[in-house]
Write a protein that holds these residues in place. Structure first.
Motif, PDB file in Angstrom:
ATOM      1  N   UNK A 188       0.868  -1.104   0.024  1.00 45.56           N
ATOM      2  CA  UNK A 188       0.130   0.022   0.019  1.00 45.56           C
ATOM      3  C   UNK A 188       0.760   1.353   0.026  1.00 45.56           C
ATOM      4  N   UNK A 189       0.856   1.922  -1.110  1.00 41.91           N
ATOM      5  CA  UNK A 189       1.561   3.204  -1.153  1.00 41.91           C
ATOM      6  C   UNK A 189       1.092   4.437  -0.277  1.00 41.91           C
ATOM      7  N   UNK A 190       2.052   4.995  -0.027  1.00 46.26           N
ATOM      8  CA  UNK A 190       1.678   6.339   0.999  1.00 46.26           C
ATOM      9  C   UNK A 190       2.213   7.378   0.388  1.00 46.26           C
ATOM     10  N   UNK A 191       1.549   8.493   0.572  1.00 42.96           N
ATOM     11  CA  UNK A 191       2.472   9.995   0.414  1.00 42.96           C
ATOM     12  C   UNK A 191       2.665  10.430   1.624  1.00 42.96           C
ATOM     13  N   UNK A 192       4.047  10.808   2.029  1.00 39.43           N
ATOM     14  CA  UNK A 192       4.506  11.123   3.271  1.00 39.43           C
ATOM     15  C   UNK A 192       4.793  12.587   3.050  1.00 39.43           C
ATOM     16  N   UNK A 193       4.355  13.574   3.624  1.00 36.16           N
ATOM     17  CA  UNK A 193       4.837  15.089   3.924  1.00 36.16           C
ATOM     18  C   UNK A 193       5.942  15.131   5.087  1.00 36.16           C
ATOM     19  N   UNK A 194       6.798  16.130   5.065  1.00 33.15           N
ATOM     20  CA  UNK A 194       7.652  16.068   6.220  1.00 33.15           C
ATOM     21  C   UNK A 194       6.872  16.399   7.549  1.00 33.15           C
ATOM     22  N   UNK A 195       7.583  16.016   8.495  1.00 35.35           N
ATOM     23  CA  UNK A 195       6.698  16.031   9.841  1.00 35.35           C
ATOM     24  C   UNK A 195       6.129  17.164  10.350  1.00 35.35           C
ATOM     25  N   UNK A 196       6.967  18.396  10.200  1.00 35.61           N
ATOM     26  CA  UNK A 196       6.273  19.390  10.462  1.00 35.61           C
ATOM     27  C   UNK A 196       5.057  19.922   9.709  1.00 35.61           C
ATOM     28  N   UNK A 197       5.158  19.687   8.235  1.00 38.46           N
ATOM     29  CA  UNK A 197       3.950  19.839   7.636  1.00 38.46           C
ATOM     30  C   UNK A 197       2.697  18.805   7.788  1.00 38.46           C
ATOM     31  N   UNK A 198       3.170  17.766   8.258  1.00 36.21           N
ATOM     32  CA  UNK A 198       2.157  16.912   8.741  1.00 36.21           C
ATOM     33  C   UNK A 198       1.280  17.341   9.970  1.00 36.21           C
ATOM     34  N   UNK A 199       1.889  17.863  10.678  1.00 38.07           N
ATOM     35  CA  UNK A 199       1.253  18.417  12.051  1.00 38.07           C
ATOM     36  C   UNK A 199       0.519  19.707  11.634  1.00 38.07           C
ATOM     37  N   UNK A 200       0.963  20.502  10.609  1.00 37.87           N
ATOM     38  CA  UNK A 200       0.333  21.599  10.165  1.00 37.87           C
ATOM     39  C   UNK A 200      -1.023  21.028   9.211  1.00 37.87           C
ATOM     40  N   UNK A 201      -0.878  20.070   8.399  1.00 32.89           N
ATOM     41  CA  UNK A 201      -1.981  19.414   7.767  1.00 32.89           C
ATOM     42  C   UNK A 201      -3.064  19.181   8.731  1.00 32.89           C
ATOM     43  N   UNK A 202      -2.671  18.410   9.798  1.00 32.02           N
ATOM     44  CA  UNK A 202      -3.607  17.815  10.789  1.00 32.02           C
ATOM     45  C   UNK A 202      -4.413  18.988  11.301  1.00 32.02           C
ATOM     46  N   UNK A 203      -3.672  19.789  11.930  1.00 26.89           N
ATOM     47  CA  UNK A 203      -4.163  21.048  12.748  1.00 26.89           C
ATOM     48  C   UNK A 203      -5.346  21.800  11.706  1.00 26.89           C
ATOM     49  N   UNK A 204      -4.932  21.781  10.341  1.00 22.82           N
ATOM     50  CA  UNK A 204      -5.947  22.441   9.523  1.00 22.82           C
ATOM     51  C   UNK A 204      -7.230  21.529   9.028  1.00 22.82           C
ATOM     52  N   UNK A 205      -6.897  20.349   8.975  1.00 23.97           N
ATOM     53  CA  UNK A 205      -7.927  19.300   8.686  1.00 23.97           C
ATOM     54  C   UNK A 205      -8.811  19.399   9.749  1.00 23.97           C
ATOM     55  N   UNK A 206      -8.338  19.319  11.052  1.00 21.23           N
ATOM     56  CA  UNK A 206      -9.081  19.178  12.349  1.00 21.23           C
ATOM     57  C   UNK A 206     -10.117  20.271  12.444  1.00 21.23           C
ATOM     58  N   UNK A 207      -9.626  21.716  12.122  1.00 24.82           N
ATOM     59  CA  UNK A 207     -10.529  22.670  11.852  1.00 24.82           C
ATOM     60  C   UNK A 207     -11.644  22.679  10.825  1.00 24.82           C
ATOM     61  N   UNK A 208     -11.121  22.300   9.571  1.00 16.80           N
ATOM     62  CA  UNK A 208     -12.001  22.202   8.727  1.00 16.80           C
ATOM     63  C   UNK A 208     -13.036  20.968   8.523  1.00 16.80           C
ATOM     64  N   UNK A 209     -12.518  19.844   9.137  1.00 15.48           N
ATOM     65  CA  UNK A 209     -13.500  18.685   9.117  1.00 15.48           C
ATOM     66  C   UNK A 209     -14.566  18.997  10.313  1.00 15.48           C
ATOM     67  N   UNK A 210     -14.087  19.593  11.350  1.00 13.61           N
ATOM     68  CA  UNK A 210     -15.045  19.754  12.708  1.00 13.61           C
ATOM     69  C   UNK A 210     -16.360  20.767  11.789  1.00 13.61           C
ATOM     70  N   UNK A 211     -15.998  21.725  11.078  1.00 14.69           N
ATOM     71  CA  UNK A 211     -16.864  22.588  10.495  1.00 14.69           C
ATOM     72  C   UNK A 211     -18.036  21.631   9.628  1.00 14.69           C
TER      73      UNK A 211
ATOM     74  N   UNK B 174     -18.507  18.335   9.823  1.00 14.76           N
ATOM     75  CA  UNK B 174     -19.100  17.370  10.551  1.00 14.76           C
ATOM     76  C   UNK B 174     -20.056  18.266  11.290  1.00 14.76           C
ATOM     77  N   UNK B 175     -20.016  19.591  11.655  1.00 12.39           N
ATOM     78  CA  UNK B 175     -21.077  20.280  12.435  1.00 12.39           C
ATOM     79  C   UNK B 175     -22.099  20.397  11.147  1.00 12.39           C
ATOM     80  N   UNK B 176     -21.712  20.773  10.040  1.00 14.64           N
ATOM     81  CA  UNK B 176     -22.790  20.979   8.866  1.00 14.64           C
ATOM     82  C   UNK B 176     -23.487  19.653   8.421  1.00 14.64           C
TER      83      UNK B 176
END
Length: 503
Positions: A159-182, A184-186
């Motif tokens: 199973x192939x995976x795309x891996x960003x740099x670690x710091x960018x992984x954390x930025x991606x997660x933080x952004x996704x958490x905010x957007x996906x929370x909205x 899910x609320x919708x």
């Protein structure tokens, strides 16, 4: 899908295999004899407990004995674990164990893999990739077997995976958490709309069939015929049409019976009247076996949906005698006399869209002209009518029944035909508004259903958060993970040798 074209990746990103990022991948087990009947112990999760949104559904949790769970060396759930369904129709369904996971100790059964990621990466970022369409396609590319097949341990190194740099992984997660929370609320708000619309429709019907909906109409029509006057006229017309003394005697007997519902609950010109005083007959449909093809459709209980005829999933008859005997006239109300306890008593109005007859589990109501069939259909779909059906149904194995005699005794809120028609007009207008809202809801739901995948796709194209040239490249991170795994393997082999010498 091929993810090996590095020139398509953002700067500092890398391609790898899922197995490169995992410390371990393992499946669970269940006690010999299964878990049926075990109501206490350690929660055991299966594929049915994972949701397609990446979370969990604990409504039907199963358990294993604590003694069994304590002996399990594999399959114990930890925080930050990624769980993936390994077989069946839901293969690939993925969930993430975060701090909100409600159990201090829980295990998986044999239908799930635990994927435990290296602590050097952000496991939540890996989870988000695996629930993206790209990630799901990669997982399912390893599917083997028929519909009940699945994936085995070899899926991780394939199973192939795309891996960003670690710091960018954390930025991606933080952004996704905010957007996906909205998102899910919708979704949560949208999910309430069908229930609200259902309650509104029921409220409209209750208001319509109690006289509240047309209170203003009655004020502007003070000289309308009362229910009492109308009933006397119906009785006389039926007596005049009777051909034999026996028929007359039967009709007179019907009108001698008294209703039990309280007329004080209705407007002054209304009365509760039993259906047999307003209907000529209640006929059962054909009991002959239907055909896959034929001249005329045979309407069955499955063709009655939400007060209307559903012309899907039809069977047919070519028997001329049956067609003549059970042929339906336009604007005929059909009543479902046999079904599950929840669905028995549902009705629909046949409008004559095409020729049809009806099956034996349905009752054809032949109403007098003074009872509008549209109004009758609405009345039989009110909460009041449902309550009556529940009180008179007889329950058998897996089904309930309401016979024609019980249906005939239903006391309908009755009023002048002019007011019935006004009620029908107003109900249709309100239901049309409901239908428009429902169409908008379905359109919005379609959009929000796609929104999560759209956001995830953007995230793993490197378009969701900015790149930082100072971030450690993912290739360097991968090398550190490889070194960590090598040291872990050496340490594990050393412990085994030491243990072997000791023994």
């Amino acid at each position: 899908m091929n993810l090996k074209e590095d020139d398509k990746l953002p700067q500092g990103w890398a391609n790898c295999m899922l197995d490169d990022l995992l410390i371990t991948i393992q499946s669970g087990s269940r006690p010999k004899g299964g878990v049926k009947g075990i109501t206490d112990g350690i929660p055991s999760l299966g594929g049915e407990h994972l949701t397609y949104s990446g979370g969990f559904n604990f409504s039907s949790i199963r358990y294993v004995p604590e003694s069994f769970a304590n002996k399990m060396t594999r399959g114990n759930i930890q925080e930050e674990d990624i769980l993936i369904v390994k077989d069946g129709a839901t293969t690939g369904k993925t969930a993430y164990v975060d701090k909100t996971f409600p159990f201090k100790k829980a295990v998986i059964n044999e239908h799930i893999f635990i994927c435990r990621a290296s602590k050097l990466i952000d496991s939540k970022c890996l989870f988000y990739y695996l629930i993206s369409k790209q990630g799901q396609d990669q997982i399912l590319s390893n599917f083997q077997g028929s519909a009940q097949g699945g994936i085995n341990l070899s899926f991780a190194p394939n199973t192939e995976v795309i891996l960003p740099p670690l710091n960018e992984q954390k930025r991606i997660v933080a952004k996704l958490e905010k957007l996906l929370a909205k998102v899910n609320e919708s979704c949560d708000r949208l999910s309430r709309i069908p229930t609200i619309l259902k309650r509104f429709r029921q409220s409209v019907l209750a208001s319509a069939c109690s006289g509240r909906l047309t209170a203003d109409w009655r004020k502007s029509h003070p000289d309308i015929e009362s229910a009492d006057e109308l009933l006397k006229r119906i009785q006389q017309e039926r007596l005049d049409q009777a051909k034999t003394p026996a028929q007359k005697s039967k009709i007179q007997e019907i009108y001698l019976s008294e209703e039990t519902e309280d007329n004080e609950l209705l407007p002054e010109s209304w009365n509760f009247i039993t259906l047999n005083k307003l209907c000529i007959s209640f006929d059962y449909g054909t009991s002959q076996k239907s055909l896959k093809e034929g001249k005329v459709p045979v309407l069955r209980m499955g063709n009655i949906q939400d007060g209307e005829i559903d012309w899907n999933d039809l069977v047919y008859s070519s028997d001329e005698n049956e067609i003549n005997k059970y042929n339906l006239s336009p604007n005929t109300v059909l009543f479902n006399r046999t079904n599950s306890a929840e669905k028995v008593g549902k009705t629909a109005i046949y409008r004559g869209d095409r020729s049809a007859i009806f099956a034996g589990y349905l009752i054809r109501i032949n109403n007098c002209p003074e009872l509008d069939p549209e109004y009758l259909n609405y009345c039989l779909n009110t909460p009041y009518a449902k309550s009556y059906c529940n009180s008179v149904k007889s329950d058998g194995v897996n089904q309930s029944n309401i016979n024609a005699q019980k249906l005939a005794k239903f006391e309908i809120p009755f009023c002048a035909i002019e007011e019935q028609k006004e009620i029908v007009k107003r109900v249709k207008a309100l239901f049309k508004k409901c239908d428009l809202i429902e169409q908008r809801y379905l359109k919005a739901k379609t959009y929000t259903d796609k929104l999560t995948q759209s956001i995830l796709a953007k995230a793993f194209r490197g378009e969701l958060v900015p790149q930082d040239s100072n971030d450690e490249p993912a290739e360097v991170l991968l090398e550190r993970i490889r070194e960590e795994k090598t040291l872990t393997e050496k340490s594990s082999k050393g412990k085994k040798r030491t243990k072997s010498k000791t023994t």
